[in-house]
Scaffold this motif. Sequence first.
Motif, PDB file in Angstrom:
ATOM      1  N   PRO A 174      19.483  49.050  47.869  1.00  0.00           N
ATOM      2  CA  PRO A 174      18.157  48.589  48.296  1.00  0.00           C
ATOM      3  C   PRO A 174      17.209  49.753  48.599  1.00  0.00           C
ATOM      4  CG  PRO A 174      19.919  47.450  49.484  1.00  0.00           C
ATOM      5  CD  PRO A 174      20.554  48.591  48.761  1.00  0.00           C
ATOM      6  N   VAL A 175      15.932  49.499  48.363  1.00  0.00           N
ATOM      7  CA  VAL A 175      14.871  50.456  48.691  1.00  0.00           C
ATOM      8  C   VAL A 175      13.828  49.714  49.523  1.00  0.00           C
ATOM      9  CG1 VAL A 175      13.042  51.947  47.814  1.00  0.00           C
ATOM     10  CG2 VAL A 175      15.210  51.764  46.559  1.00  0.00           C
ATOM     11  N   ARG A 176      13.537  50.252  50.709  1.00  0.00           N
ATOM     12  CA  ARG A 176      12.538  49.628  51.577  1.00  0.00           C
ATOM     13  C   ARG A 176      11.146  50.047  51.116  1.00  0.00           C
ATOM     14  NH1 ARG A 176      12.129  50.893  56.343  1.00  0.00           N
ATOM     15  NH2 ARG A 176      11.845  48.867  57.332  1.00  0.00           N
ATOM     16  N   VAL A 177      10.318  49.047  50.771  1.00  0.00           N
ATOM     17  CA  VAL A 177       9.042  49.301  50.101  1.00  0.00           C
ATOM     18  C   VAL A 177       7.877  48.701  50.889  1.00  0.00           C
ATOM     19  CG1 VAL A 177       7.708  48.947  47.990  1.00  0.00           C
ATOM     20  CG2 VAL A 177      10.190  49.254  47.854  1.00  0.00           C
ATOM     21  N   PHE A 178       6.790  49.456  50.944  1.00  0.00           N
ATOM     22  CA  PHE A 178       5.510  48.921  51.393  1.00  0.00           C
ATOM     23  C   PHE A 178       4.598  48.834  50.180  1.00  0.00           C
ATOM     24  CE2 PHE A 178       1.079  50.059  52.821  1.00  0.00           C
ATOM     25  CZ  PHE A 178       0.766  48.784  53.287  1.00  0.00           C
ATOM     26  N   TYR A 179       4.107  47.620  49.873  1.00  0.00           N
ATOM     27  CA  TYR A 179       3.172  47.444  48.771  1.00  0.00           C
ATOM     28  C   TYR A 179       1.781  47.254  49.358  1.00  0.00           C
ATOM     29  CZ  TYR A 179       0.974  46.217  44.427  1.00  0.00           C
ATOM     30  OH  TYR A 179       0.146  46.235  43.341  1.00  0.00           O
ATOM     31  N   THR A 280       6.787  44.602  36.478  1.00  0.00           N
ATOM     32  CA  THR A 280       8.043  44.656  37.220  1.00  0.00           C
ATOM     33  C   THR A 280       8.957  45.735  36.671  1.00  0.00           C
ATOM     34  OG1 THR A 280       7.861  42.277  37.678  1.00  0.00           O
ATOM     35  CG2 THR A 280      10.016  43.293  38.025  1.00  0.00           C
ATOM     36  N   ARG A 281       8.996  45.884  35.360  1.00  0.00           N
ATOM     37  CA  ARG A 281       9.803  46.962  34.764  1.00  0.00           C
ATOM     38  C   ARG A 281       9.313  48.323  35.253  1.00  0.00           C
ATOM     39  NH1 ARG A 281       9.217  43.943  29.639  1.00  0.00           N
ATOM     40  NH2 ARG A 281      11.123  42.754  29.265  1.00  0.00           N
ATOM     41  N   ALA A 282       7.997  48.492  35.351  1.00  0.00           N
ATOM     42  CA  ALA A 282       7.447  49.761  35.841  1.00  0.00           C
ATOM     43  C   ALA A 282       7.844  49.997  37.297  1.00  0.00           C
ATOM     44  CB  ALA A 282       5.926  49.757  35.696  1.00  0.00           C
ATOM     45  N   ILE A 283       7.831  48.948  38.106  1.00  0.00           N
ATOM     46  CA  ILE A 283       8.272  49.062  39.501  1.00  0.00           C
ATOM     47  C   ILE A 283       9.741  49.467  39.555  1.00  0.00           C
ATOM     48  CG2 ILE A 283       8.795  47.714  41.575  1.00  0.00           C
ATOM     49  CD1 ILE A 283       6.223  46.138  41.049  1.00  0.00           C
ATOM     50  N   CYS A 284      10.557  48.852  38.711  1.00  0.00           N
ATOM     51  CA  CYS A 284      11.986  49.184  38.692  1.00  0.00           C
ATOM     52  C   CYS A 284      12.202  50.662  38.373  1.00  0.00           C
ATOM     53  CB  CYS A 284      12.718  48.321  37.667  1.00  0.00           C
ATOM     54  SG  CYS A 284      12.856  46.563  38.099  1.00  0.00           S
ATOM     55  N   GLU A 285      11.421  51.189  37.449  1.00  0.00           N
ATOM     56  CA  GLU A 285      11.543  52.612  37.101  1.00  0.00           C
ATOM     57  C   GLU A 285      11.155  53.484  38.290  1.00  0.00           C
ATOM     58  OE1 GLU A 285       9.133  53.139  33.661  1.00  0.00           O
ATOM     59  OE2 GLU A 285      10.425  51.894  32.365  1.00  0.00           O
ATOM     60  N   ASP A 286      10.107  53.085  39.025  1.00  0.00           N
ATOM     61  CA  ASP A 286       9.706  53.851  40.209  1.00  0.00           C
ATOM     62  C   ASP A 286      10.806  53.841  41.267  1.00  0.00           C
ATOM     63  OD1 ASP A 286       7.244  54.447  39.112  1.00  0.00           O
ATOM     64  OD2 ASP A 286       6.206  52.772  40.081  1.00  0.00           O
ATOM     65  N   LEU A 287      11.418  52.693  41.473  1.00  0.00           N
ATOM     66  CA  LEU A 287      12.460  52.610  42.508  1.00  0.00           C
ATOM     67  C   LEU A 287      13.714  53.378  42.105  1.00  0.00           C
ATOM     68  CD1 LEU A 287      12.163  48.992  43.956  1.00  0.00           C
ATOM     69  CD2 LEU A 287      10.852  51.069  44.440  1.00  0.00           C
ATOM     70  N   GLU A 288      13.951  53.544  40.822  1.00  0.00           N
ATOM     71  CA  GLU A 288      15.058  54.397  40.374  1.00  0.00           C
ATOM     72  C   GLU A 288      14.772  55.849  40.735  1.00  0.00           C
ATOM     73  OE1 GLU A 288      18.328  53.693  38.290  1.00  0.00           O
ATOM     74  OE2 GLU A 288      17.742  52.494  40.055  1.00  0.00           O
ATOM     75  N   VAL A 289      13.514  56.254  40.636  1.00  0.00           N
ATOM     76  CA  VAL A 289      13.145  57.620  41.061  1.00  0.00           C
ATOM     77  C   VAL A 289      13.410  57.790  42.548  1.00  0.00           C
ATOM     78  CG1 VAL A 289      11.214  59.220  41.332  1.00  0.00           C
ATOM     79  CG2 VAL A 289      11.422  57.878  39.226  1.00  0.00           C
ATOM     80  N   VAL A 290      13.085  56.775  43.326  1.00  0.00           N
ATOM     81  CA  VAL A 290      13.340  56.827  44.770  1.00  0.00           C
ATOM     82  C   VAL A 290      14.819  57.048  45.043  1.00  0.00           C
ATOM     83  CG1 VAL A 290      13.256  55.509  46.936  1.00  0.00           C
ATOM     84  CG2 VAL A 290      11.354  55.371  45.312  1.00  0.00           C
ATOM     85  N   ARG A 291      15.658  56.336  44.336  1.00  0.00           N
ATOM     86  CA  ARG A 291      17.125  56.470  44.554  1.00  0.00           C
ATOM     87  C   ARG A 291      17.598  57.872  44.180  1.00  0.00           C
ATOM     88  NH1 ARG A 291      16.586  51.133  42.012  1.00  0.00           N
ATOM     89  NH2 ARG A 291      16.831  49.556  43.663  1.00  0.00           N
ATOM     90  N   GLU A 292      17.017  58.446  43.135  1.00  0.00           N
ATOM     91  CA  GLU A 292      17.413  59.784  42.711  1.00  0.00           C
ATOM     92  C   GLU A 292      17.019  60.842  43.712  1.00  0.00           C
ATOM     93  OE1 GLU A 292      15.523  60.184  38.975  1.00  0.00           O
ATOM     94  OE2 GLU A 292      16.836  58.740  37.928  1.00  0.00           O
TER      95      GLU A 292
END
Length: 294
Positions: A174-179, A280-292
Amino acid sequence: MFGWPGFWLALLCGLAGQAPADEVCAIDDADREVCLAAPANRIVTLSPSLTELLFAAGAGVRLVGTVDFSDYPPEAAELPRVGRHDRLDLEALLALEPDLVVAWISGNPREQLDRLRLLGVPLFLSETRDVEGVAESLERLGRLAGSEASAAAAAATFREGTRALRAEYRAASPVRVFYQVWEQPLMTVNGDHWISQALALCGGENVFAEAPSRVPRIGLEAVLARDPEAILTGGAGPGDATWLEAWRDHAQMTAVRRDNLFVVDPSLVQRATPRLLAGTRAICEDLEVVRERR
Protein backbone atom coordinates in the motif's frame (compact mmCIF):
# COMPACT_ATOMS: atom_id res chain seq x y z
CA MET A 1 -65.26 -16.40 -26.42
CA PHE A 2 -65.23 -13.00 -28.14
CA GLY A 3 -67.16 -12.43 -31.32
CA TRP A 4 -65.22 -10.71 -34.11
CA PRO A 5 -66.09 -7.18 -32.88
CA GLY A 6 -65.14 -8.15 -29.37
CA PHE A 7 -61.94 -9.80 -30.57
CA TRP A 8 -60.73 -6.69 -32.37
CA LEU A 9 -61.72 -4.47 -29.43
CA ALA A 10 -59.75 -6.68 -27.03
CA LEU A 11 -56.77 -6.74 -29.39
CA LEU A 12 -56.75 -2.97 -29.77
CA CYS A 13 -57.07 -2.45 -26.01
CA GLY A 14 -54.18 -4.84 -25.45
CA LEU A 15 -52.02 -3.00 -27.96
CA ALA A 16 -52.91 0.33 -26.39
CA GLY A 17 -51.40 -0.87 -23.12
CA GLN A 18 -48.10 -1.83 -24.73
CA ALA A 19 -45.11 0.43 -25.30
CA PRO A 20 -44.46 1.41 -28.93
CA ALA A 21 -42.10 -0.99 -30.65
CA ASP A 22 -39.38 1.64 -31.07
CA GLU A 23 -39.61 3.12 -27.55
CA VAL A 24 -36.37 3.07 -25.56
CA CYS A 25 -36.03 3.57 -21.82
CA ALA A 26 -33.22 3.90 -19.27
CA ILE A 27 -32.97 4.75 -15.58
CA ASP A 28 -30.93 7.88 -14.98
CA ASP A 29 -28.78 8.72 -11.93
CA ALA A 30 -31.69 10.45 -10.24
CA ASP A 31 -33.55 7.11 -10.38
CA ARG A 32 -35.96 8.45 -13.00
CA GLU A 33 -37.08 6.31 -15.91
CA VAL A 34 -36.43 8.23 -19.11
CA CYS A 35 -38.35 6.94 -22.13
CA LEU A 36 -38.15 8.15 -25.71
CA ALA A 37 -40.54 7.22 -28.52
CA ALA A 38 -37.47 6.30 -30.59
CA PRO A 39 -33.69 6.49 -30.13
CA ALA A 40 -32.53 10.09 -29.86
CA ASN A 41 -31.23 11.74 -33.03
CA ARG A 42 -30.51 15.23 -31.69
CA ILE A 43 -28.62 15.12 -28.39
CA VAL A 44 -27.16 17.99 -26.38
CA THR A 45 -24.70 17.30 -23.55
CA LEU A 46 -24.15 19.69 -20.66
CA SER A 47 -20.63 18.79 -19.51
CA PRO A 48 -17.34 17.82 -21.18
CA SER A 49 -17.45 14.38 -19.51
CA LEU A 50 -20.91 13.68 -20.91
CA THR A 51 -19.75 14.66 -24.37
CA GLU A 52 -16.92 12.13 -24.10
CA LEU A 53 -19.32 9.45 -22.87
CA LEU A 54 -21.67 9.91 -25.82
CA PHE A 55 -18.82 9.68 -28.32
CA ALA A 56 -17.44 6.61 -26.51
CA ALA A 57 -20.90 5.02 -26.62
CA GLY A 58 -20.92 5.35 -30.41
CA ALA A 59 -23.42 8.22 -30.46
CA GLY A 60 -21.16 11.09 -31.47
CA VAL A 61 -22.93 11.51 -34.82
CA ARG A 62 -26.14 12.23 -32.91
CA LEU A 63 -24.69 15.12 -30.91
CA VAL A 64 -25.87 18.55 -32.05
CA GLY A 65 -24.55 20.70 -29.19
CA THR A 66 -22.56 20.83 -25.98
CA VAL A 67 -20.94 23.25 -23.51
CA ASP A 68 -17.60 25.04 -23.33
CA PHE A 69 -14.44 22.99 -22.63
CA SER A 70 -15.82 19.91 -24.39
CA ASP A 71 -12.51 19.11 -26.07
CA TYR A 72 -12.44 15.34 -26.51
CA PRO A 73 -12.55 13.66 -28.91
CA PRO A 74 -11.33 16.26 -31.43
CA GLU A 75 -14.69 16.12 -33.22
CA ALA A 76 -16.30 17.64 -30.15
CA ALA A 77 -14.66 20.99 -31.00
CA GLU A 78 -16.94 21.29 -34.02
CA LEU A 79 -20.17 21.14 -32.00
CA PRO A 80 -22.19 24.32 -31.34
CA ARG A 81 -21.89 25.63 -27.77
CA VAL A 82 -24.82 26.30 -25.44
CA GLY A 83 -22.90 28.13 -22.72
CA ARG A 84 -20.87 26.82 -19.80
CA HIS A 85 -21.85 23.88 -17.62
CA ASP A 86 -22.61 26.30 -14.76
CA ARG A 87 -24.50 28.87 -16.85
CA LEU A 88 -26.43 27.58 -19.84
CA ASP A 89 -27.69 29.58 -22.79
CA LEU A 90 -31.19 28.12 -22.90
CA GLU A 91 -32.14 30.06 -26.02
CA ALA A 92 -29.21 28.56 -27.94
CA LEU A 93 -29.97 25.12 -26.52
CA LEU A 94 -33.64 25.18 -27.50
CA ALA A 95 -32.78 26.47 -30.99
CA LEU A 96 -30.98 23.15 -31.59
CA GLU A 97 -34.32 21.33 -31.11
CA PRO A 98 -32.86 18.43 -29.09
CA ASP A 99 -34.87 15.28 -28.57
CA LEU A 100 -32.62 14.46 -25.58
CA VAL A 101 -30.53 16.59 -23.22
CA VAL A 102 -27.98 14.76 -21.07
CA ALA A 103 -27.43 16.87 -17.94
CA TRP A 104 -24.96 16.86 -15.05
CA ILE A 105 -26.90 16.66 -11.78
CA SER A 106 -24.50 18.51 -9.49
CA GLY A 107 -22.79 20.67 -12.12
CA ASN A 108 -25.66 22.26 -14.06
CA PRO A 109 -27.89 25.00 -12.56
CA ARG A 110 -30.93 23.29 -11.08
CA GLU A 111 -33.28 26.14 -11.98
CA GLN A 112 -32.26 25.92 -15.63
CA LEU A 113 -32.76 22.16 -15.71
CA ASP A 114 -36.18 22.67 -14.11
CA ARG A 115 -36.97 25.18 -16.86
CA LEU A 116 -36.08 22.66 -19.55
CA ARG A 117 -38.24 20.06 -17.85
CA LEU A 118 -41.22 22.45 -17.76
CA LEU A 119 -40.75 23.07 -21.47
CA GLY A 120 -41.04 19.34 -22.11
CA VAL A 121 -37.43 18.72 -23.14
CA PRO A 122 -36.47 15.08 -22.39
CA LEU A 123 -33.71 15.10 -19.73
CA PHE A 124 -31.37 12.28 -18.74
CA LEU A 125 -29.70 13.25 -15.45
CA SER A 126 -26.18 11.90 -15.04
CA GLU A 127 -23.88 11.77 -12.00
CA THR A 128 -21.25 9.04 -12.29
CA ARG A 129 -20.00 8.33 -8.77
CA ASP A 130 -17.70 5.35 -9.07
CA VAL A 131 -15.55 3.41 -11.50
CA GLU A 132 -18.26 0.91 -12.40
CA GLY A 133 -20.59 3.83 -13.08
CA VAL A 134 -18.54 4.70 -16.18
CA ALA A 135 -19.46 1.39 -17.83
CA GLU A 136 -23.07 1.64 -16.68
CA SER A 137 -23.39 5.16 -18.08
CA LEU A 138 -22.08 3.99 -21.45
CA GLU A 139 -24.68 1.24 -21.60
CA ARG A 140 -27.62 3.44 -20.62
CA LEU A 141 -26.69 6.28 -22.95
CA GLY A 142 -26.12 3.84 -25.78
CA ARG A 143 -29.62 2.47 -25.24
CA LEU A 144 -31.19 5.93 -25.52
CA ALA A 145 -29.08 6.84 -28.54
CA GLY A 146 -29.62 3.60 -30.44
CA SER A 147 -25.93 2.65 -30.32
CA GLU A 148 -26.22 -0.24 -27.91
CA ALA A 149 -23.68 -2.51 -29.61
CA SER A 150 -20.93 0.12 -29.62
CA ALA A 151 -21.74 1.14 -26.06
CA ALA A 152 -21.69 -2.46 -24.85
CA ALA A 153 -18.30 -3.04 -26.46
CA ALA A 154 -16.86 0.11 -24.87
CA ALA A 155 -18.26 -0.86 -21.47
CA ALA A 156 -16.81 -4.36 -21.74
CA THR A 157 -13.37 -3.00 -22.67
CA PHE A 158 -13.45 -0.63 -19.71
CA ARG A 159 -14.50 -3.35 -17.25
CA GLU A 160 -11.83 -5.74 -18.53
CA GLY A 161 -9.20 -3.03 -18.15
CA THR A 162 -10.14 -2.33 -14.54
CA ARG A 163 -10.16 -6.06 -13.77
CA ALA A 164 -6.66 -6.40 -15.23
CA LEU A 165 -5.32 -3.53 -13.13
CA ARG A 166 -6.92 -4.91 -9.98
CA ALA A 167 -5.28 -8.28 -10.60
CA GLU A 168 -1.89 -6.75 -11.42
CA TYR A 169 -1.66 -4.65 -8.27
CA ARG A 170 -3.61 -6.83 -5.85
CA ALA A 171 -0.44 -7.84 -3.98
CA ALA A 172 1.32 -4.46 -4.25
CA SER A 173 2.36 -2.84 -0.99
CA PRO A 174 0.00 0.00 0.00
CA VAL A 175 0.93 3.63 -0.63
CA ARG A 176 -0.71 6.40 1.41
CA VAL A 177 -1.79 9.08 -1.07
CA PHE A 178 -3.16 12.60 -0.92
CA TYR A 179 -4.97 13.58 -4.13
CA GLN A 180 -5.34 17.33 -4.56
CA VAL A 181 -8.34 18.41 -6.62
CA TRP A 182 -7.97 22.16 -6.09
CA GLU A 183 -5.65 24.65 -4.44
CA GLN A 184 -7.74 27.55 -3.12
CA PRO A 185 -9.70 26.29 -1.33
CA LEU A 186 -7.71 23.12 -0.75
CA MET A 187 -9.88 20.20 -1.88
CA THR A 188 -9.60 16.43 -2.21
CA VAL A 189 -11.88 13.37 -2.61
CA ASN A 190 -13.21 10.80 -0.16
CA GLY A 191 -13.26 7.03 -0.50
CA ASP A 192 -16.55 6.93 -2.44
CA HIS A 193 -15.20 9.00 -5.32
CA TRP A 194 -14.01 7.32 -8.54
CA ILE A 195 -10.58 8.94 -8.15
CA SER A 196 -10.15 7.23 -4.79
CA GLN A 197 -11.25 3.95 -6.35
CA ALA A 198 -8.70 4.44 -9.13
CA LEU A 199 -6.02 4.90 -6.47
CA ALA A 200 -7.19 1.68 -4.80
CA LEU A 201 -6.84 -0.27 -8.06
CA CYS A 202 -3.12 0.65 -7.93
CA GLY A 203 -2.67 -0.17 -4.26
CA GLY A 204 -3.09 3.44 -3.18
CA GLU A 205 -4.74 4.37 0.12
CA ASN A 206 -6.57 7.69 0.14
CA VAL A 207 -5.59 9.50 3.37
CA PHE A 208 -8.97 11.30 3.35
CA ALA A 209 -11.08 8.26 2.51
CA GLU A 210 -13.19 8.69 5.65
CA ALA A 211 -14.27 12.28 4.87
CA PRO A 212 -18.07 12.60 4.84
CA SER A 213 -18.22 14.73 1.69
CA ARG A 214 -17.25 13.28 -1.70
CA VAL A 215 -15.16 16.38 -2.54
CA PRO A 216 -14.32 17.91 0.85
CA ARG A 217 -12.58 21.17 1.60
CA ILE A 218 -9.71 20.55 3.97
CA GLY A 219 -7.01 22.47 5.82
CA LEU A 220 -3.26 22.37 5.31
CA GLU A 221 -2.75 21.10 8.86
CA ALA A 222 -4.98 18.11 8.15
CA VAL A 223 -2.75 17.07 5.24
CA LEU A 224 0.42 17.55 7.28
CA ALA A 225 -1.02 15.48 10.12
CA ARG A 226 -1.76 12.56 7.78
CA ASP A 227 1.78 12.71 6.31
CA PRO A 228 1.03 11.05 2.93
CA GLU A 229 3.77 9.11 1.20
CA ALA A 230 2.77 10.58 -2.17
CA ILE A 231 0.88 13.64 -3.41
CA LEU A 232 -0.89 13.56 -6.77
CA THR A 233 -2.74 16.37 -8.51
CA GLY A 234 -4.11 17.31 -11.88
CA GLY A 235 -3.10 20.90 -11.24
CA ALA A 236 -4.77 23.70 -13.14
CA GLY A 237 -4.23 21.78 -16.39
CA PRO A 238 -2.15 19.05 -18.07
CA GLY A 239 1.50 19.26 -17.06
CA ASP A 240 0.95 22.13 -14.60
CA ALA A 241 3.10 21.39 -11.52
CA THR A 242 2.53 24.76 -9.83
CA TRP A 243 0.41 23.33 -7.04
CA LEU A 244 3.05 20.72 -6.24
CA GLU A 245 5.78 23.31 -5.83
CA ALA A 246 3.94 24.81 -2.86
CA TRP A 247 4.25 21.51 -0.99
CA ARG A 248 8.06 21.72 -1.09
CA ASP A 249 7.85 24.28 1.70
CA HIS A 250 6.90 21.38 3.99
CA ALA A 251 10.10 19.33 3.93
CA GLN A 252 9.02 17.31 6.97
CA MET A 253 6.40 15.48 4.90
CA THR A 254 7.34 12.03 3.64
CA ALA A 255 6.02 12.81 0.15
CA VAL A 256 8.23 15.91 -0.08
CA ARG A 257 11.30 14.34 1.50
CA ARG A 258 11.23 11.49 -1.04
CA ASP A 259 10.19 13.71 -3.96
CA ASN A 260 6.96 11.75 -4.44
CA LEU A 261 5.07 14.65 -6.01
CA PHE A 262 3.26 13.77 -9.23
CA VAL A 263 1.14 15.55 -11.82
CA VAL A 264 -1.56 13.54 -13.58
CA ASP A 265 -3.54 14.65 -16.62
CA PRO A 266 -6.81 15.93 -15.10
CA SER A 267 -8.81 15.06 -18.22
CA LEU A 268 -7.80 11.40 -17.71
CA VAL A 269 -8.59 11.26 -14.00
CA GLN A 270 -11.09 13.96 -13.10
CA ARG A 271 -13.55 13.09 -15.87
CA ALA A 272 -15.61 9.93 -15.37
CA THR A 273 -15.12 8.57 -18.90
CA PRO A 274 -13.41 5.52 -20.45
CA ARG A 275 -10.15 7.52 -20.47
CA LEU A 276 -10.13 7.05 -16.70
CA LEU A 277 -8.54 3.70 -17.49
CA ALA A 278 -5.51 5.43 -19.03
CA GLY A 279 -5.40 7.83 -16.09
CA THR A 280 -5.45 4.96 -13.64
CA ARG A 281 -2.57 3.24 -15.44
CA ALA A 282 -0.57 6.47 -15.13
CA ILE A 283 -1.33 6.60 -11.40
CA CYS A 284 -0.20 2.99 -11.03
CA GLU A 285 3.12 3.85 -12.68
CA ASP A 286 3.59 6.78 -10.28
CA LEU A 287 2.90 4.60 -7.25
CA GLU A 288 5.46 2.07 -8.48
CA VAL A 289 8.02 4.89 -8.41
CA VAL A 290 7.00 5.59 -4.82
CA ARG A 291 7.64 1.96 -3.87
CA GLU A 292 11.06 2.04 -5.53
CA ARG A 293 12.08 5.09 -3.50
CA ARG A 294 11.48 3.50 -0.13
